[in-house]
Motif scaffolding. Structure first.
Motif, PDB file in Angstrom:
ATOM      1  N   GLU A  43       0.806  -1.224  -0.040  1.00 19.17           N
ATOM      2  CA  GLU A  43       0.030   0.019  -0.309  1.00 19.17           C
ATOM      3  C   GLU A  43       1.026   1.565   0.369  1.00 19.17           C
ATOM      4  O   GLU A  43       0.383   2.347  -0.730  1.00 19.17           O
ATOM      5  CB  GLU A  43      -0.443   0.299   1.356  1.00 19.17           C
ATOM      6  CG  GLU A  43      -1.957  -0.776   1.622  1.00 19.17           C
ATOM      7  CD  GLU A  43      -3.270  -0.591  -0.019  1.00 19.17           C
ATOM      8  OE1 GLU A  43      -3.611   0.649   0.309  1.00 19.17           O
ATOM      9  OE2 GLU A  43      -3.477  -0.200  -0.478  1.00 19.17           O
ATOM     10  N   LEU A  44       1.622   0.956   0.531  1.00 21.55           N
ATOM     11  CA  LEU A  44       2.645   2.136   0.791  1.00 21.55           C
ATOM     12  C   LEU A  44       3.438   2.582  -0.922  1.00 21.55           C
ATOM     13  O   LEU A  44       3.666   3.927  -1.057  1.00 21.55           O
ATOM     14  CB  LEU A  44       3.328   2.165   2.416  1.00 21.55           C
ATOM     15  CG  LEU A  44       3.443   2.435   3.443  1.00 21.55           C
ATOM     16  CD1 LEU A  44       4.891   1.867   4.737  1.00 21.55           C
ATOM     17  CD2 LEU A  44       2.426   3.936   3.925  1.00 21.55           C
ATOM     18  N   ALA A  45       3.889   1.079  -1.032  1.00 20.35           N
ATOM     19  CA  ALA A  45       4.828   1.679  -3.150  1.00 20.35           C
ATOM     20  C   ALA A  45       3.646   1.884  -3.981  1.00 20.35           C
ATOM     21  O   ALA A  45       4.377   1.772  -4.180  1.00 20.35           O
ATOM     22  CB  ALA A  45       5.314   0.197  -2.435  1.00 20.35           C
ATOM     23  N   LYS A  46       2.230   2.210  -3.254  1.00 21.02           N
ATOM     24  CA  LYS A  46       1.469   2.578  -4.341  1.00 21.02           C
ATOM     25  C   LYS A  46       2.032   3.175  -5.711  1.00 21.02           C
ATOM     26  O   LYS A  46       1.839   2.737  -6.648  1.00 21.02           O
ATOM     27  CB  LYS A  46       0.096   2.597  -3.482  1.00 21.02           C
ATOM     28  CG  LYS A  46      -1.501   3.198  -4.562  1.00 21.02           C
ATOM     29  CD  LYS A  46      -2.369   3.140  -3.893  1.00 21.02           C
ATOM     30  CE  LYS A  46      -2.946   2.136  -3.441  1.00 21.02           C
ATOM     31  NZ  LYS A  46      -4.207   1.902  -2.365  1.00 21.02           N
ATOM     32  N   LYS A  47       2.226   4.757  -4.781  1.00 18.80           N
ATOM     33  CA  LYS A  47       3.076   5.742  -6.651  1.00 18.80           C
ATOM     34  C   LYS A  47       3.285   4.727  -7.464  1.00 18.80           C
ATOM     35  O   LYS A  47       3.598   4.893  -8.611  1.00 18.80           O
ATOM     36  CB  LYS A  47       3.646   6.132  -5.604  1.00 18.80           C
ATOM     37  CG  LYS A  47       4.242   7.492  -6.387  1.00 18.80           C
ATOM     38  CD  LYS A  47       4.590   8.805  -6.055  1.00 18.80           C
ATOM     39  CE  LYS A  47       4.836   9.563  -6.821  1.00 18.80           C
ATOM     40  NZ  LYS A  47       5.322  10.773  -6.441  1.00 18.80           N
ATOM     41  N   GLY A  48       4.486   3.838  -7.048  1.00 21.07           N
ATOM     42  CA  GLY A  48       5.592   3.033  -7.913  1.00 21.07           C
ATOM     43  C   GLY A  48       4.702   1.788  -8.386  1.00 21.07           C
ATOM     44  O   GLY A  48       5.373   1.456  -9.226  1.00 21.07           O
ATOM     45  N   LEU A  49       3.778   1.411  -8.173  1.00 23.05           N
ATOM     46  CA  LEU A  49       3.254  -0.264  -8.273  1.00 23.05           C
ATOM     47  C   LEU A  49       2.183  -0.129  -8.995  1.00 23.05           C
ATOM     48  O   LEU A  49       1.503  -1.021  -9.803  1.00 23.05           O
ATOM     49  CB  LEU A  49       3.128  -1.054  -7.176  1.00 23.05           C
ATOM     50  CG  LEU A  49       3.786  -1.682  -6.408  1.00 23.05           C
ATOM     51  CD1 LEU A  49       3.596  -2.120  -5.134  1.00 23.05           C
ATOM     52  CD2 LEU A  49       5.145  -2.132  -7.028  1.00 23.05           C
TER      53      LEU A  49
ATOM     54  N   LEU B 210      -7.667   7.412  -3.085  1.00 23.86           N
ATOM     55  CA  LEU B 210      -5.735   8.448  -2.899  1.00 23.86           C
ATOM     56  C   LEU B 210      -5.442   8.065  -3.845  1.00 23.86           C
ATOM     57  O   LEU B 210      -5.768   7.857  -4.846  1.00 23.86           O
ATOM     58  CB  LEU B 210      -5.058   6.721  -2.297  1.00 23.86           C
ATOM     59  CG  LEU B 210      -5.619   6.228  -0.820  1.00 23.86           C
ATOM     60  CD1 LEU B 210      -5.448   5.162   0.078  1.00 23.86           C
ATOM     61  CD2 LEU B 210      -5.296   7.335   0.073  1.00 23.86           C
ATOM     62  N   PRO B 211      -3.868   8.775  -3.749  1.00 24.98           N
ATOM     63  CA  PRO B 211      -3.135   8.845  -4.959  1.00 24.98           C
ATOM     64  C   PRO B 211      -2.823   7.319  -5.978  1.00 24.98           C
ATOM     65  O   PRO B 211      -2.829   6.620  -4.953  1.00 24.98           O
ATOM     66  CB  PRO B 211      -2.079  10.030  -4.224  1.00 24.98           C
ATOM     67  CG  PRO B 211      -2.601  10.297  -3.537  1.00 24.98           C
ATOM     68  CD  PRO B 211      -3.257   9.730  -2.186  1.00 24.98           C
ATOM     69  N   ASN B 212      -2.985   7.771  -6.865  1.00 26.58           N
ATOM     70  CA  ASN B 212      -2.380   6.845  -7.629  1.00 26.58           C
ATOM     71  C   ASN B 212      -3.245   5.079  -7.632  1.00 26.58           C
ATOM     72  O   ASN B 212      -3.392   4.097  -7.488  1.00 26.58           O
ATOM     73  CB  ASN B 212      -0.932   6.179  -7.425  1.00 26.58           C
ATOM     74  CG  ASN B 212      -0.292   7.338  -7.220  1.00 26.58           C
ATOM     75  OD1 ASN B 212       0.408   7.608  -6.574  1.00 26.58           O
ATOM     76  ND2 ASN B 212      -0.037   7.427  -8.333  1.00 26.58           N
TER      77      ASN B 212
END
Length: 285
Positions: free
Chosen positions: A50-56, A169-171
């Motif tokens: 979840e915390l890495a959502k921006k990159g995933l 949420l973003p992304n």
């Protein structure tokens, strides 16, 4: 009058936790040194994803179209004017109400039957099954990249990212398939119900009824909040339920030599059949 005086204490004793079922609760296959780390590491991995959502998270969407079924169900159920309220309610359900109810009722069912020693193992097994379901959900979301309905239909009533607590949420616009809320709540319902049934708790029907009701409510709210399509919710319900049942049954079912030959259990058998081999699953829960 004397009959009533005798019947009342007997009735109260029957309602007390000390009045356990006639037969002892079956022992489930459980090893804390294995099952507890699976639950903890699996949960931590989900949080990290979840915390890495921006990159995933995929950008742009890989599955952008909406079929006729999903569109018609959305049009019928989405809350016009304030879908964010449904979204907020679904978050409260999945983050607080459903897990507290599932784990709490499972523990209460064990206590009520005088089997408090089962509580720790039961809760770990339910958590383990839910974490596995959520891991499968998260991987699928990132691979499929389905556009969420509010984004596809450009719903002006849904807050955009950063526009208040109810905003996406973003992304998050392309992570619709399949519903994580439905997956989590149905996994909790199925796992807690299955564990209670395998243990033979008298309150097992109540555990099932509570879990399924909350899971169905959560699925409805995801559509009403314009965050998921019907097929997203249906897929989450199926996978969550399947994982919630299979993890306890396949990995924690009572084995012969632990709780006796006549207790709850299952077996898988292979036998020759015309044109090939037949497989069968048999058991009682």
């Amino acid at each position: 009058m004397r009959t009533a005086a005798i019947a009342l204490p007997a009735f109260l004793v029957a309602l007390s936790p000390a009045a356990a079922a006639a037969e002892p609760s079956p022992e489930l296959a459980y090893r804390a040194e294995i099952d507890l780390p699976i639950a903890v590491v699996g949960g931590a991995a989900w949080v990290a994803s979840e915390l890495a959502k921006k990159g995933l998270a995929p950008e742009p969407c890989r599955w952008c179209a909406a079929n006729a079924l999903d569109t018609s169900v959305r049009d019928a159920l989405v809350w016009r004017g304030n879908p964010n309220t449904a979204h907020d309610l679904s978050n409260v359900t999945v983050l607080a109400v459903a897990p507290v109810a599932a784990l709490g009722l499972t523990a209460l069912a064990a206590w009520y039957d005088g089997r408090s020693e089962n509580i720790a193992a039961d809760l770990v097994i339910v958590t383990e099954a839910t974490v596995v379901a959520m891991g499968l959900n998260q991987v699928t979301k990132y691979i499929v990249g389905r556009e969420r309905p509010y984004s596809h239909f450009d719903n002006p009533d849904v807050h955009r990212p950063g526009e208040g607590l109810s905003g996406p949420l973003p992304n998050d616009d392309h992570l619709s398939f399949f519903s994580g809320h439905a997956t989590a709540t149905f996994a909790l319902a199925a796992a807690s119900g299955t564990v209670a049934s395998m243990r033979g708790y008298r309150a097992a029907p109540w555990v099932w009824a509570n879990g399924v009701a909350l899971a169905a409510l959560s699925g409805y709210l995801r559509i009403a909040g314009d965050r998921h399509y019907f097929t997203d919710v249906l897929t989450g319900a199926v996978l969550g339920s399947a994982t919630g049942v299979l993890i306890p049954v396949l990995f924690h079912g009572p084995r012969r030599g632990i709780s006796g030959p006549d207790t709850h259990g299952f077996r898988i058998s292979l036998a020759p059949a015309r044109g090939g081999v037949g497989a069968g699953v048999a058991g009682t829960f």
